[in-house]
Scaffold this motif. Structure first.
Motif, PDB file in Angstrom:
ATOM      1  N   GLN A 252      74.202  44.284  33.874  1.00 17.27           N
ATOM      2  CA  GLN A 252      74.169  44.410  35.004  1.00 17.27           C
ATOM      3  C   GLN A 252      75.064  45.358  35.831  1.00 17.27           C
ATOM      4  OE1 GLN A 252      74.846  41.545  33.583  1.00 17.27           O
ATOM      5  NE2 GLN A 252      73.777  39.749  34.397  1.00 17.27           N
ATOM      6  N   GLY A 253      74.771  46.059  36.882  1.00 12.45           N
ATOM      7  CA  GLY A 253      75.639  46.966  37.595  1.00 12.45           C
ATOM      8  C   GLY A 253      76.033  48.306  36.776  1.00 12.45           C
ATOM      9  N   SER A 254      75.352  48.442  35.642  1.00  9.68           N
ATOM     10  CA  SER A 254      75.592  49.797  35.162  1.00  9.68           C
ATOM     11  C   SER A 254      75.086  51.143  35.602  1.00  9.68           C
ATOM     12  CB  SER A 254      75.388  49.672  33.519  1.00  9.68           C
ATOM     13  OG  SER A 254      73.756  49.479  33.566  1.00  9.68           O
TER      14      SER A 254
ATOM     15  N   GLU B  89      69.412  43.837  52.622  1.00  4.00           N
ATOM     16  CA  GLU B  89      68.426  43.033  52.083  1.00  4.00           C
ATOM     17  C   GLU B  89      68.972  41.948  51.084  1.00  4.00           C
ATOM     18  OE1 GLU B  89      67.985  46.140  52.454  1.00  4.00           O
ATOM     19  OE2 GLU B  89      65.915  46.588  53.553  1.00  4.00           O
ATOM     20  N   GLN B  90      69.825  42.558  49.894  1.00  8.64           N
ATOM     21  CA  GLN B  90      70.302  41.737  48.993  1.00  8.64           C
ATOM     22  C   GLN B  90      70.983  40.738  49.614  1.00  8.64           C
ATOM     23  OE1 GLN B  90      72.276  43.829  46.031  1.00  8.64           O
ATOM     24  NE2 GLN B  90      72.775  41.896  44.847  1.00  8.64           N
TER      25      GLN B  90
ATOM     26  N   LEU C  61      69.099  37.846  51.739  1.00  9.75           N
ATOM     27  CA  LEU C  61      68.377  37.024  50.737  1.00  9.75           C
ATOM     28  C   LEU C  61      69.451  35.859  50.596  1.00  9.75           C
ATOM     29  CD1 LEU C  61      66.311  39.155  48.513  1.00  9.75           C
ATOM     30  CD2 LEU C  61      65.375  37.602  49.990  1.00  9.75           C
ATOM     31  N   TRP C  62      70.508  36.262  50.150  1.00 12.75           N
ATOM     32  CA  TRP C  62      71.493  35.353  50.018  1.00 12.75           C
ATOM     33  C   TRP C  62      72.055  34.453  50.945  1.00 12.75           C
ATOM     34  CZ3 TRP C  62      72.421  33.678  45.287  1.00 12.75           C
ATOM     35  CH2 TRP C  62      72.501  34.649  44.127  1.00 12.75           C
TER      36      TRP C  62
ATOM     37  N   LYS D 188      78.476  56.993  36.384  1.00 15.62           N
ATOM     38  CA  LYS D 188      79.849  56.523  36.989  1.00 15.62           C
ATOM     39  C   LYS D 188      81.011  57.703  36.408  1.00 15.62           C
ATOM     40  CE  LYS D 188      78.570  51.880  37.779  1.00 15.62           C
ATOM     41  NZ  LYS D 188      79.051  50.556  38.007  1.00 15.62           N
TER      42      LYS D 188
ATOM     43  N   GLY E 167      80.022  50.008  47.322  1.00 14.91           N
ATOM     44  CA  GLY E 167      80.767  50.264  46.074  1.00 14.91           C
ATOM     45  C   GLY E 167      81.045  51.757  46.185  1.00 14.91           C
TER      46      GLY E 167
ATOM     47  N   ILE F 185      62.821  52.110  47.960  1.00 12.07           N
ATOM     48  CA  ILE F 185      63.360  53.263  48.777  1.00 12.07           C
ATOM     49  C   ILE F 185      63.474  54.182  47.908  1.00 12.07           C
ATOM     50  CG2 ILE F 185      65.245  53.483  50.246  1.00 12.07           C
ATOM     51  CD1 ILE F 185      65.401  50.588  50.925  1.00 12.07           C
TER      52      ILE F 185
ATOM     53  N   PHE G 159      74.988  51.849  52.866  1.00 13.95           N
ATOM     54  CA  PHE G 159      74.758  53.023  52.148  1.00 13.95           C
ATOM     55  C   PHE G 159      73.787  52.867  50.794  1.00 13.95           C
ATOM     56  CE2 PHE G 159      75.074  55.908  48.385  1.00 13.95           C
ATOM     57  CZ  PHE G 159      75.096  56.987  49.140  1.00 13.95           C
ATOM     58  N   ARG G 160      73.978  51.890  50.079  1.00 16.47           N
ATOM     59  CA  ARG G 160      73.160  51.663  48.824  1.00 16.47           C
ATOM     60  C   ARG G 160      71.596  51.152  49.431  1.00 16.47           C
ATOM     61  NH1 ARG G 160      74.066  47.321  45.083  1.00 16.47           N
ATOM     62  NH2 ARG G 160      71.966  46.326  45.834  1.00 16.47           N
ATOM     63  N   ALA G 161      70.531  51.749  48.846  1.00 12.68           N
ATOM     64  CA  ALA G 161      69.380  51.265  49.005  1.00 12.68           C
ATOM     65  C   ALA G 161      69.226  49.654  48.770  1.00 12.68           C
ATOM     66  CB  ALA G 161      68.271  52.025  48.238  1.00 12.68           C
ATOM     67  N   ALA G 162      68.657  48.966  49.796  1.00 12.43           N
ATOM     68  CA  ALA G 162      68.390  47.681  49.728  1.00 12.43           C
ATOM     69  C   ALA G 162      69.606  46.625  49.421  1.00 12.43           C
ATOM     70  CB  ALA G 162      67.304  47.248  48.570  1.00 12.43           C
TER      71      ALA G 162
ATOM     72  N   PRO H  11      68.366  39.876  43.522  1.00 13.27           N
ATOM     73  CA  PRO H  11      67.861  40.087  45.093  1.00 13.27           C
ATOM     74  C   PRO H  11      67.632  41.566  45.460  1.00 13.27           C
ATOM     75  CG  PRO H  11      69.497  38.387  44.860  1.00 13.27           C
ATOM     76  CD  PRO H  11      69.608  39.050  43.780  1.00 13.27           C
ATOM     77  N   ALA H  12      66.522  41.844  46.083  1.00 10.99           N
ATOM     78  CA  ALA H  12      66.306  43.157  46.719  1.00 10.99           C
ATOM     79  C   ALA H  12      66.510  44.232  45.658  1.00 10.99           C
ATOM     80  CB  ALA H  12      67.294  43.314  47.827  1.00 10.99           C
TER      81      ALA H  12
ATOM     82  N   GLY I  99      78.635  48.537  41.430  1.00 16.46           N
ATOM     83  CA  GLY I  99      77.894  47.935  40.263  1.00 16.46           C
ATOM     84  C   GLY I  99      78.877  46.867  39.915  1.00 16.46           C
TER      85      GLY I  99
ATOM     86  N   GLU J 129      63.217  46.061  46.200  1.00 10.89           N
ATOM     87  CA  GLU J 129      63.363  47.017  47.372  1.00 10.89           C
ATOM     88  C   GLU J 129      64.073  48.156  47.351  1.00 10.89           C
ATOM     89  OE1 GLU J 129      61.620  46.161  49.798  1.00 10.89           O
ATOM     90  OE2 GLU J 129      62.499  47.572  51.564  1.00 10.89           O
ATOM     91  N   GLN J 130      65.084  48.344  46.596  1.00 15.54           N
ATOM     92  CA  GLN J 130      66.049  49.231  46.330  1.00 15.54           C
ATOM     93  C   GLN J 130      65.134  50.441  45.430  1.00 15.54           C
ATOM     94  OE1 GLN J 130      69.476  48.451  43.960  1.00 15.54           O
ATOM     95  NE2 GLN J 130      70.138  50.639  44.069  1.00 15.54           N
TER      96      GLN J 130
END
Lengths: 492, 329
Positions: free
Chosen positions: A108-110, B170-171, B174-175, A248, B217, A148, B164-167, A140-141, B135, A144-145
């Motif tokens: 996650q988050g990489s 929205e994330q 949702l929460w 990164k 982030g 976009i 900034f980050r897409a969606a 979640p989303a 992330g 969507e990301q």
């Protein structure tokens, strides 16, 4: 990137410059190198092996007896670093006339979703027809990301309602749709998962089996510590990963993960992500990276970048103008703009041998990007005529330009002065050979780091009589005075 | 094991955290064979070779070279050349680690009171600013934290500052729907400071207890983005004087020594009051917090132990240390 490890390695290797090299001093120095590597998150075993190999080669007879053992040892370190990270193969093995399926996976988050976008953009620039599939139903989303991102790079994205589907189904349907729409490459964006989560890893294996991706790419955060190797190993065991994409790398990470992953898993690093924007994906070159780690710069990459961003004909025209001394503010602005396309000044400096260390010093001096923007604004506020003949700018014009650009008149002055200095220097440099030019640039950098105002220094205009010896002039004056006194006495 | 009786004394208080940590780190077992008893066997003489092996184990937790050297040095002084008495060695290692982790002030939070690490205001809303690199799990941690606070009877407002980050908005939306709490959002690309301001505004007007401000982030080396963060921090203070009362830095447990640089850069800008160590349920052990605590004194306040909304626990240094160095938790 890699500044930390570069500094530490330099410190560790500084023993090379102190006194005579003996086996003992090399061993001691190598312990410091080991510490530098560990501090940089290089995997413990990898660091140990690396040190053992370098030490063994370094204390060989022919090294210590050679004319320049220091250079030899640095060469060995460079060589071993390269070995550690390479060899590498950048191709994604895109099949001709057939749909190629790429699957992305990682923790996650990489940065998987962003990297999908970057890859799609890169493939599109390469005249391929990429297609994205949003198979991350977990976060979640996330769908969507990707939607976009797909929109912004102009690539179609297959999405499904996460409540009514499974990742496997999304992938299968996505591949079907891609085939129907005539795409060349499908990129599957899977959900981030921990490599110790058996259930989710099994899900990936199932997708692997049923969809049959041609390439599986592991996305790996460059800031990861000792654990990087564990996760890479686990993913590789489960899926047979074809390549790693490190993300990164634009931070100040020491990137030890980069050095370890290849060594431990044998999976090559294919690409590196160096920024959040979607065009910040570079191919990975172990040899150049080794050079950068050792602070030796990387002119090849810089050159390639320049070629990508700059128009060759325009460059030649500008050079011609420079040689003739007809370089105007218009050309200056054009060059400045295309330079800025290549990245920030700081980024660029890191590629040039000998200037890498200055990048940090520059950041303390303020933001060079901001200055560039101001300069751009000032030039924009000039008439075309003024840009071509900066000499015509008098006080009234200067004030008008200043108020137009929203700066102080003195800034306009400073720009004009600097431009004048630069134009003179360019003219001088155009007469030199390549080596001389390089030396001149390095001299400039050196003098700039000692000069807080950062101006290009002009050679002071000397009189035609040649250089003056101050002491001799003083003595002469004294003597003259004495003579005069004497003659006055005589005449009395 | 020697510390068993100590555990039992405080067993009921730490059980929640303990169980979760144990569960989370259990998966680690197969990947990292961290059982240090393999190295130290009772009756043998402790020599340099064994110390070297132990050093490796410590380094593998990402705690950094300095902290590792400190512990190994302590062991060298006290135990090298003597017969191994496992219990004694254990006590030395754990004590040293704990003292590194606790720093000067002996911070201890009450695991049963999830709000105890936070500097909550009795009058007016408490503002919590959450920042971190890309992330690491900021948004998820915020959702978990909001859940924790709501369970404690607090009313929470979320400010979706990641424009900034897409969606990303929205994330978080949702929460907030899942949690049933208020959220302030603005279109993508809006100045995040204005979202933070609006969040504080809403909380002050409606008399909410807590505002949690999400931020995009950012890597700590991007000067412009850090300046933006500073602005968010400043603007919050303008709307509610003294705010933000907490600046939490979210750190990925898999992060290596770069975590130290993250902590120091973010601290320069927003004066971090605590860390949230996310993703501790992987095989990484998050040892870098030892380095951070040692070098900068920022305490860990919460740990994220899974993907579910309840998987956030108050940090307990003692059980963390136990989990860090041994399998026998």
């Amino acid at each position: 990137m890699f500044e930390g490890i570069t500094d530490n390695l330099k410190n560790a290797l500084s023993f090379l410059n102190r006194g005579r090299l003996t086996e003992a001093s090399i061993r001691e120095g190598m312990q410091k190198v080991r510490q530098a590597l560990l501090e940089a998150d290089v995997n413990y075993d990898v660091a140990q092996d690396f040190i053992d190999r370098v030490t063994e080669r370094a204390i060989g007879d022919d090294v210590l007896k050679s004319l320049s053992p220091t250079q030899q040892i640095i060469g060995i370190v460079h060589n071993e670093l390269e070995e550690l990270m390479g060899p590498v193969d950048h191709s994604l093995n895109i099949r001709k006339g057939e749909l190629t399926i790429l699957m992305m996976c990682g923790l996650q988050g990489s940065g998987k979703t962003t990297t999908c976008g970057k890859l799609a953009r890169m493939l599109k620039a390469d005249n391929k027809k990429p297609f994205l599939v949003a198979a991350d139903l977990q976060r979640p989303a996330a769908i969507e990301q990707l939607r976009i991102i797909g929109e912004s790079v102009g690539v179609p994205v297959h999405t499904e309602d996460p409540a009514e589907t499974t990742p496997l189904k999304v992938c299968q349907n996505g591949v079907k749709r891609a085939r129907a729409e005539g795409a060349d490459v499908v990129i599957l964006d899977t959900a981030g998962r921990l490599h110790v989560d058996d259930e989710l890893m099994a899900e990936l294996e199932q997708i692997d089996k049923r969809v049959g991706p041609h390439q599986i790419l592991l996305v790996c955060d460059a800031m990861t510590g000792q654990d990087a190797v564990n996760s890479a190993k686990a993913f590789n065991d489960a899926l047979e990963v074809d390549g790693v994409i490190l993300t990164k790398l634009d931070g100040d990470t020491r990137g030890g993960a980069a050095l370890s992953v290849k060594a431990v898993t044998g999976v090559p690093i294919k690409f590196i992500g160096v920024g959040e924007a979607l065009d910040r994906l570079e191919a990975f070159h172990p040899d150049r990276m080794a050079g950068r780690i050792l602070g030796m710069g990387d002119v090849v990459t810089l050159f390639e970048k320049a070629q990508q961003e700059m128009d060759e004909d325009e460059m030649l025209a500008a050079q011609e103008k420079m040689r003739e001394g007809k370089f105007t503010l218009i050309d200056f602005q054009k060059q400045m703009r295309s330079m800025r396309k290549m990245g920030s000044i700081k980024d660029i400096m890191k590629y040039i041998p000998g200037l890498g260390g200055m990048a940090d010093a520059m950041s303390q001096m303020g933001d060079p990007e901001k200055d560039l923007k101001r300069i751009d604004g000032i030039i924009d506020s000039m008439t075309l005529n003024e840009r071509e003949n900066p000499n015509r700018i008098d006080r009234s014009r200067r004030n008008r330009i200043a108020s137009g650009a929203g700066v102080d008149p003195s800034e306009v002055n400073a720009l004009l002065k600097q431009f004048g200095e630069m134009a003179t220097m360019m003219k001088r440099m155009s007469g030199m050979g390549t080596m001389e030019r390089m030396r001149a640039v390095q001299d400039m950098a050196r003098s700039a780091s000692n000069d807080p105002t950062g101006h290009i220094r002009m050679q002071k205009q000397r009189s035609r009589r040649g250089p003056v010896d101050v002491r001799k002039a003083k003595d002469d004056k004294k003597k003259k005075r004495k003579d005069a006194k004497k003659s006055r006495k005589k005449n009395r | 094991m020697p510390d068993r009786d100590i555990y039992e004394e405080k067993a009921d208080s730490t059980m929640g955290f303990f169980d979760k940590l144990k569960g989370a780190l259990k998966k680690t077992k197969d990947v990292l064979k961290t059982d240090v008893r393999d190295i130290f066997r009772a009756g043998e003489i402790l020599d340099e070779a064994k110390l070297k092996q132990f050093e490796k184990r410590l380094l593998l937790t990402d705690m950094g070279f300095e902290a590792t050297s400190a512990i190994v040095e302590e062991l060298r002084v006290k135990h090298v050349g003597r017969t191994v008495i496992i219990d004694d060695i254990w006590t030395t290692v754990k004590d040293k680690l704990k003292s590194l982790l606790k720093g000067d002030g002996d911070v201890r939070y009450d695991p049963n009171k999830p709000t105890s690490p936070l500097n909550l205001q009795s009058d007016g809303p408490t503002v919590i600013l959450v920042a971190g690199v890309n992330g690491v799990g900021k948004t998820t941690s915020i959702a978990k934290l909001a859940n924790l606070l709501q369970k404690d009877g607090k009313s929470v407002v979320l400010a979706a500052g990641d424009t900034f980050r897409a969606a990303a908005v929205e994330q978080l939306t949702l929460w907030s729907e899942r949690l049933g709490c208020d959220i302030v959002t603005k279109p993508s690309g809006t100045d995040p400071a204005s979202v933070a301001f609006a969040g504080c505004d809403l909380a002050a007007d409606k008399g909410k207890d807590i505002v949690i401000v999400d931020t995009a982030g950012r890597l700590q080396t991007h000067t412009n983005l850090m300046v933006e963060l500073e602005k968010i921090h400043r603007v919050i203070g303008k709307r509610i004087p003294g705010a933000p009362h907490e600046s939490l830095l979210v750190l990925d447990a898999t992060t290596g020594q770069n975590g130290v640089s993250q902590a120091s850069h973010f601290s320069d800008i927003v004066d971090c009051t605590g860390l949230v160590l996310a993703k501790l349920d992987g095989s990484a052990k998050g040892g870098v917090v030892v380095s951070i605590r040692q070098k900068m004194g920022i305490p860990v306040k919460y740990v994220g132990l899974g993907e579910q909304i309840d998987d956030l626990a108050v940090f307990d240094p003692d059980s963390f240390v136990d989990a860090l160095v041994s399998e026998e938790v």
